[in-house]
Motif scaffolding. Structure first.
Motif, PDB file in Angstrom:
ATOM      1  N   PHE A 155     -10.747  55.925  24.410  1.00 34.69           N
ATOM      2  CA  PHE A 155     -11.128  54.752  23.956  1.00 34.69           C
ATOM      3  C   PHE A 155     -12.491  54.722  24.031  1.00 34.69           C
ATOM      4  N   VAL A 156     -13.235  53.843  23.247  1.00 30.51           N
ATOM      5  CA  VAL A 156     -14.660  53.688  23.101  1.00 30.51           C
ATOM      6  C   VAL A 156     -14.910  52.522  23.723  1.00 30.51           C
ATOM      7  N   PHE A 157     -16.057  52.410  24.790  1.00 32.19           N
ATOM      8  CA  PHE A 157     -16.517  51.263  25.176  1.00 32.19           C
ATOM      9  C   PHE A 157     -17.859  51.093  24.695  1.00 32.19           C
ATOM     10  N   PRO A 158     -18.264  49.775  24.447  1.00 35.02           N
ATOM     11  CA  PRO A 158     -19.871  49.714  24.096  1.00 35.02           C
ATOM     12  C   PRO A 158     -20.730  49.733  25.244  1.00 35.02           C
ATOM     13  N   THR A 159     -21.932  50.316  25.243  1.00 32.92           N
ATOM     14  CA  THR A 159     -22.760  50.180  26.329  1.00 32.92           C
ATOM     15  C   THR A 159     -24.009  49.102  26.171  1.00 32.92           C
ATOM     16  N   CYS A 160     -23.928  48.316  27.195  1.00 34.91           N
ATOM     17  CA  CYS A 160     -25.026  47.123  26.866  1.00 34.91           C
ATOM     18  C   CYS A 160     -26.629  47.840  27.011  1.00 34.91           C
ATOM     19  N   GLY A 161     -27.133  47.007  26.234  1.00 35.73           N
ATOM     20  CA  GLY A 161     -28.737  47.539  26.116  1.00 35.73           C
ATOM     21  C   GLY A 161     -29.273  47.478  24.752  1.00 35.73           C
ATOM     22  N   THR A 162     -29.141  48.404  24.030  1.00 34.78           N
ATOM     23  CA  THR A 162     -29.510  48.433  22.648  1.00 34.78           C
ATOM     24  C   THR A 162     -28.589  47.565  21.847  1.00 34.78           C
ATOM     25  N   LEU A 163     -27.243  47.668  22.343  1.00 34.34           N
ATOM     26  CA  LEU A 163     -26.190  46.827  21.766  1.00 34.34           C
ATOM     27  C   LEU A 163     -26.141  45.656  22.868  1.00 34.34           C
ATOM     28  N   LYS A 164     -26.178  44.536  22.229  1.00 31.85           N
ATOM     29  CA  LYS A 164     -26.601  43.176  22.948  1.00 31.85           C
ATOM     30  C   LYS A 164     -25.037  42.773  23.099  1.00 31.85           C
ATOM     31  N   CYS A 165     -25.353  42.426  24.809  1.00 31.83           N
ATOM     32  CA  CYS A 165     -24.179  41.685  25.374  1.00 31.83           C
ATOM     33  C   CYS A 165     -24.283  40.180  26.071  1.00 31.83           C
ATOM     34  N   PRO A 166     -23.802  39.440  25.753  1.00 28.97           N
ATOM     35  CA  PRO A 166     -22.773  39.389  24.315  1.00 28.97           C
ATOM     36  C   PRO A 166     -23.526  39.479  23.055  1.00 28.97           C
ATOM     37  N   PRO A 167     -23.238  39.756  22.005  1.00 29.61           N
ATOM     38  CA  PRO A 167     -21.627  39.251  21.884  1.00 29.61           C
ATOM     39  C   PRO A 167     -20.663  40.632  22.370  1.00 29.61           C
ATOM     40  N   TYR A 168     -21.195  41.709  22.573  1.00 29.44           N
ATOM     41  CA  TYR A 168     -20.283  42.935  22.919  1.00 29.44           C
ATOM     42  C   TYR A 168     -20.219  42.695  24.612  1.00 29.44           C
ATOM     43  N   ASN A 169     -19.320  43.661  25.057  1.00 28.50           N
ATOM     44  CA  ASN A 169     -19.044  43.438  26.513  1.00 28.50           C
ATOM     45  C   ASN A 169     -18.547  44.857  26.930  1.00 28.50           C
ATOM     46  N   SER A 170     -19.179  45.401  27.807  1.00 27.57           N
ATOM     47  CA  SER A 170     -18.995  47.019  28.227  1.00 27.57           C
ATOM     48  C   SER A 170     -17.734  46.957  28.983  1.00 27.57           C
ATOM     49  N   ALA A 171     -16.962  46.052  29.492  1.00 25.34           N
ATOM     50  CA  ALA A 171     -15.667  45.934  29.959  1.00 25.34           C
ATOM     51  C   ALA A 171     -14.532  45.951  29.225  1.00 25.34           C
ATOM     52  N   SER A 172     -14.915  45.833  27.764  1.00 27.71           N
ATOM     53  CA  SER A 172     -13.985  45.858  26.744  1.00 27.71           C
ATOM     54  C   SER A 172     -14.172  47.038  25.740  1.00 27.71           C
ATOM     55  N   ALA A 173     -13.103  47.390  25.636  1.00 30.17           N
ATOM     56  CA  ALA A 173     -12.813  48.720  24.726  1.00 30.17           C
ATOM     57  C   ALA A 173     -12.968  48.035  23.042  1.00 30.17           C
ATOM     58  N   LEU A 174     -13.454  48.874  22.046  1.00 30.33           N
ATOM     59  CA  LEU A 174     -13.738  48.157  20.793  1.00 30.33           C
ATOM     60  C   LEU A 174     -12.282  48.342  20.169  1.00 30.33           C
ATOM     61  N   ALA A 175     -11.987  47.313  19.533  1.00 33.86           N
ATOM     62  CA  ALA A 175     -10.955  47.299  18.629  1.00 33.86           C
ATOM     63  C   ALA A 175     -11.449  48.023  17.019  1.00 33.86           C
ATOM     64  N   CYS A 176     -10.497  48.042  16.244  1.00 35.37           N
ATOM     65  CA  CYS A 176     -10.980  48.184  14.753  1.00 35.37           C
ATOM     66  C   CYS A 176      -9.666  47.759  13.841  1.00 35.37           C
ATOM     67  N   VAL A 177     -10.239  47.868  12.521  1.00 32.31           N
ATOM     68  CA  VAL A 177      -9.127  47.465  11.644  1.00 32.31           C
ATOM     69  C   VAL A 177      -9.446  48.318  10.598  1.00 32.31           C
ATOM     70  N   VAL A 178      -8.256  48.719   9.595  1.00 35.77           N
ATOM     71  CA  VAL A 178      -8.366  49.244   8.292  1.00 35.77           C
ATOM     72  C   VAL A 178      -8.047  48.199   7.264  1.00 35.77           C
ATOM     73  N   CYS A 179      -9.056  47.840   6.238  1.00 35.51           N
ATOM     74  CA  CYS A 179      -8.905  47.083   5.332  1.00 35.51           C
ATOM     75  C   CYS A 179      -8.870  47.798   3.939  1.00 35.51           C
ATOM     76  N   SER A 180      -8.270  46.829   2.842  1.00 35.35           N
ATOM     77  CA  SER A 180      -8.240  47.405   1.718  1.00 35.35           C
ATOM     78  C   SER A 180      -8.577  46.249   0.715  1.00 35.35           C
ATOM     79  N   LYS A 181      -9.112  46.748  -0.533  1.00 32.13           N
ATOM     80  CA  LYS A 181      -9.494  45.621  -1.477  1.00 32.13           C
ATOM     81  C   LYS A 181      -9.291  46.063  -2.701  1.00 32.13           C
ATOM     82  N   ILE A 182      -8.558  45.121  -3.571  1.00 30.46           N
ATOM     83  CA  ILE A 182      -8.375  45.509  -5.106  1.00 30.46           C
ATOM     84  C   ILE A 182      -9.621  44.930  -5.959  1.00 30.46           C
TER      85      ILE A 182
END
Length: 270
Positions: free
Chosen positions: A243-270
């Motif tokens: 799992f990948v967790f964000p590290t707060c600092g250069t990544l702003k928390c919030p909106p990120y949270n170092s206690a929450s693993a990152l989700a993801c989606v795969v999307c398509s477009k016609i």
């Protein structure tokens, strides 16, 4: 033709008048008037009939033009459909990590197999996970070389996690899928696609552990991930998925949270 018609009418009228009276009506003015009257009526009827024929002929011509126009329209529609069908044959591919099948019925499976990559402890080798097919065709020409790059199967490293922990040390399946969309994208740190994009699948962002000697690309592992066919929980390592967790600092928390693993989606477009 007209004279023959008059002669015929004369005979008919004579016969009629003879049967109705004893006088020789054929020689009277009354007969001539009747003959002339019938000729005028017949000529009028003939003109009416010809007019109807002309009207029908005009209607047939107009309907024929309408039919020809409809045929032209149908051909145009057919050409457009052929063009769209031709376009529908083009599309894009994406890899579904963690599952051996494609997520939607309008996807077609190119092949499925097992995720693989460079061993976690090696600093060289390839930097990307590979979806190796379940039915490989091996190269038998090259059987030996002095210098090689080795590839290993992969395992989930989800020990103690609040999701997918039952898959720890199991091998990771994968599927290469084709969609008629023109492009696909993996979006990290999202659980939904942006407007105008279609969701192919949702999952967890994963990669090699950051303290390992090698690194891997970030990939989206299906949220309903499974173990590969024939997999077992033996800890044989290889290419690993964490799992990948964000590290707060250069990544702003919030909106990120170092206690929450990152989700993801795969999307398509016609």
């Amino acid at each position: 033709m007209k004279m023959a018609f008059i002669s015929l009418m004369f005979i008919v009228l004579c016969w009629s008048d003879v049967s109705e009276t004893t006088e020789p009506a054929c020689s009277s003015f009354n007969y001539e008037e009747k003959l002339l009257e019938k000729m005028v009526r017949n000529e009028f009827k003939m003109e009416q009939a010809l007019k109807r024929i002309d009207d029908v002929e005009g209607l047939v011509i107009r309907q024929n033009r309408t039919i020809q126009g409809a045929i032209g329209t149908l051909k145009e529609i057919e050409a457009r459909l052929d063009s769209k069908l031709s376009m529908s044959k083009t599309g894009a591919t994406f890899i579904r990590w963690g599952r051996p099948s494609c997520p939607h019925s309008n996807n077609s499976l190119v092949y499925n197999g097992i995720a693989a990559g460079t061993h976690y402890s090696i600093s060289g080798g390839g930097a990307e996970y590979q979806c190796l097919p379940a039915d490989p065709e091996l190269e038998t020409v090259v059987t030996r070389a002095d210098y090689t790059s080795n590839i290993y199967g992969s395992e989930y490293q989800t020990h103690g996690a609040t999701a997918l922990s039952s898959l720890a040390d199991h091998e990771v399946p994968c599927a290469v899928c084709f969609t008629n969309a023109t492009t696909t994208i993996m979006i990290p740190a999202r659980k939904t696609c942006y407007s105008g994009w279609k969701l192919e699948y949702q999952g967890f962002l994963m990669a090699e552990r950051d303290i390992h000697a090698t690194n891997k690309q970030y990939v989206c592992v299906d949220k309903d991930a499974e173990s590969a066919q024939g997999s077992n929980p033996a800890d044989t390592d290889g290419a690993l998925f964490q799992f990948v967790f964000p590290t707060c600092g250069t990544l702003k928390c919030p909106p990120y949270n170092s206690a929450s693993a990152l989700a993801c989606v795969v999307c398509s477009k016609i």
